[in-house]
Design an enzyme around this catalytic site. Sequence first.
Site, PDB file in Angstrom:
ATOM      1  N   ALA A 183      -5.262 -33.372 -27.508  1.00 16.00           N
ATOM      2  CA  ALA A 183      -5.578 -34.156 -28.707  1.00 16.00           C
ATOM      3  C   ALA A 183      -5.587 -35.616 -28.277  1.00 16.00           C
ATOM      4  O   ALA A 183      -4.561 -36.297 -28.302  1.00 16.00           O
ATOM      5  CB  ALA A 183      -4.528 -33.912 -29.780  1.00 16.00           C
ATOM      6  N   GLY A 221       0.676 -42.391 -31.333  1.00 15.19           N
ATOM      7  CA  GLY A 221       0.561 -41.040 -30.777  1.00 15.19           C
ATOM      8  C   GLY A 221       0.126 -40.056 -31.834  1.00 15.19           C
ATOM      9  O   GLY A 221      -0.298 -40.451 -32.920  1.00 15.19           O
ATOM     10  N   ASN A 222       0.215 -38.785 -31.547  1.00 12.34           N
ATOM     11  CA  ASN A 222      -0.064 -37.760 -32.557  1.00 12.34           C
ATOM     12  C   ASN A 222       0.864 -36.577 -32.342  1.00 12.34           C
ATOM     13  O   ASN A 222       1.623 -36.539 -31.383  1.00 12.34           O
ATOM     14  CB  ASN A 222      -1.542 -37.343 -32.529  1.00 12.34           C
ATOM     15  CG  ASN A 222      -1.927 -36.735 -31.194  1.00 12.34           C
ATOM     16  OD1 ASN A 222      -1.455 -35.673 -30.829  1.00 12.34           O
ATOM     17  ND2 ASN A 222      -2.783 -37.426 -30.447  1.00 12.34           N
ATOM     18  N   ARG A 223       0.789 -35.610 -33.263  1.00 12.76           N
ATOM     19  CA  ARG A 223       1.796 -34.538 -33.271  1.00 12.76           C
ATOM     20  C   ARG A 223       1.464 -33.349 -32.368  1.00 12.76           C
ATOM     21  O   ARG A 223       2.126 -32.327 -32.451  1.00 12.76           O
ATOM     22  CB  ARG A 223       1.974 -34.013 -34.695  1.00 12.76           C
ATOM     23  CG  ARG A 223       2.617 -35.005 -35.624  1.00 12.76           C
ATOM     24  CD  ARG A 223       2.916 -34.341 -36.952  1.00 12.76           C
ATOM     25  NE  ARG A 223       2.877 -35.294 -38.040  1.00 12.76           N
ATOM     26  CZ  ARG A 223       3.851 -36.142 -38.317  1.00 12.76           C
ATOM     27  NH1 ARG A 223       4.956 -36.151 -37.605  1.00 12.76           N
ATOM     28  NH2 ARG A 223       3.719 -36.980 -39.321  1.00 12.76           N
ATOM     29  N   SER A 224       0.479 -33.448 -31.518  1.00 11.70           N
ATOM     30  CA  SER A 224       0.137 -32.310 -30.661  1.00 11.70           C
ATOM     31  C   SER A 224       1.344 -31.914 -29.802  1.00 11.70           C
ATOM     32  O   SER A 224       1.975 -32.756 -29.169  1.00 11.70           O
ATOM     33  CB  SER A 224      -1.034 -32.688 -29.750  1.00 11.70           C
ATOM     34  OG  SER A 224      -1.153 -31.751 -28.718  1.00 11.70           O
TER      35      SER A 224
END
Length: 410
Positions: free
Chosen positions: A275, A208-211
């Site tokens: 994102a 995943g990512n931090r968005s």
Amino acid sequence: MSLQGKRIVVGLGGGIAAFKAVQLVRELMRRGAEVRVAMTDAATRFVGPITFAGLTGEPPVTDLWAEDYAGEVHVELGEWADAVVIAPATMNLMARAVTGQANDAVLATLACARGEVFFAPAMHQRMWSHPATQKNVDTLRDRGAVILGPVTGPLANGEIGEGRMMEAEDIAEGVESHLTHAADLAGTRILITAGPTHEDLDPVRFLGNRSSGRMGYAIAAKALRRGAEVTLVSGPVHLPIPMGAAAVQVRSAEQMHEAVMSRFDQHDVVIMAAAVADYRPAQRAPHKIKKGRNLELELVRTPDILADVGAKRAQRPSVLVGFALETETLEEAARGKLEGKAADLIVANDARDGLGGDTNRVTLVDGNSATPLPEMSKHALANQILDRVRALLSARSPQPSPKAEQGPPN
Ligand code: CTP
């Protein structure tokens, strides 16, 4: 007059700045608004209700139990108003609003408000900077409220600090500027993507990512406030869906792709604030992967949703907006994405200051220009992006109004 025909409730909390609410009521009336007043019990200790009765011609609502209010007063005032302005908004009043309490005239009015909601905070600087207050203010903002102030100046105890309520005229100005472009996107259908995507490795793990999703959700909330019909395609985030949005919840880039591709041509505007992961694991293991020796992951490309919409669009959307996160050659890279993905506008986020803050510093890049904007909150930025979208819509249409371009909403 600029607030002509607008119905505004001024709701007072109990703070010394309550005296400024008298000027605020006068100022809103001077600009043409019809004003009614609601007061908490504590507020009545600072200013007499009779002052407001004299100014507005109507007694303020102070007590939900009073006999002449028998009926639905707690609903009526919120229903009646185009805007509710809480001034002064004390630490306590905001905390109670966040938790959904509705046991006095001000909170009940807020709970039933159908129009725009404003808070003008006023408190000691330590109360303002208290983490509880800051979190509450964020929550109110995320729910679509507009926070006006506070400003730095002398406080009630003589200290100088941030916590002083804005002057009546500045509050009225803020209210007016929000209400006057309140419906400028009426009839415009906008699809917004927001948040990260999660790409599953196995039933319990993902990439995943931090968005946080806050940018896309802020655009959705502001677009709704400005009268647009909003579809929000959201990756996994912990944010409340803005009231009135048609929400489509997805997890992976592929699900987001499918959600957007099946809907984009029913929208006038598509704004891709999500994102999206550029890669996903080639395989999703059916069972939890057991540890062993080193694990090699094969990653494959996900579909580029923005580029796909850019390539396939015909009549709709008229305006396609993408985001770009860059650490260097901001404008050049954004222009590359604008052309490569056939978008009309790229919001180029300067990531040199790090990520995940409450504010953004962006440059708006379109076919003709690159406009660097000062650092601002995501909510202020949301309005700036929508202003630009509106200008692009008008430029594409012989008529000035996006509503006229698309005909009546169905
Ligand atoms: N985007 C998308 N689908 C993807 C990846 C990105 O729709 N699979 C969209 C994002 O929503 C954003 C824009 O494309 O609006 C730019 O995303 P970004 O990741 O910054 O750009 P990339 O083109 O992926 O380029 P790079 O990561 O190489 O800078």
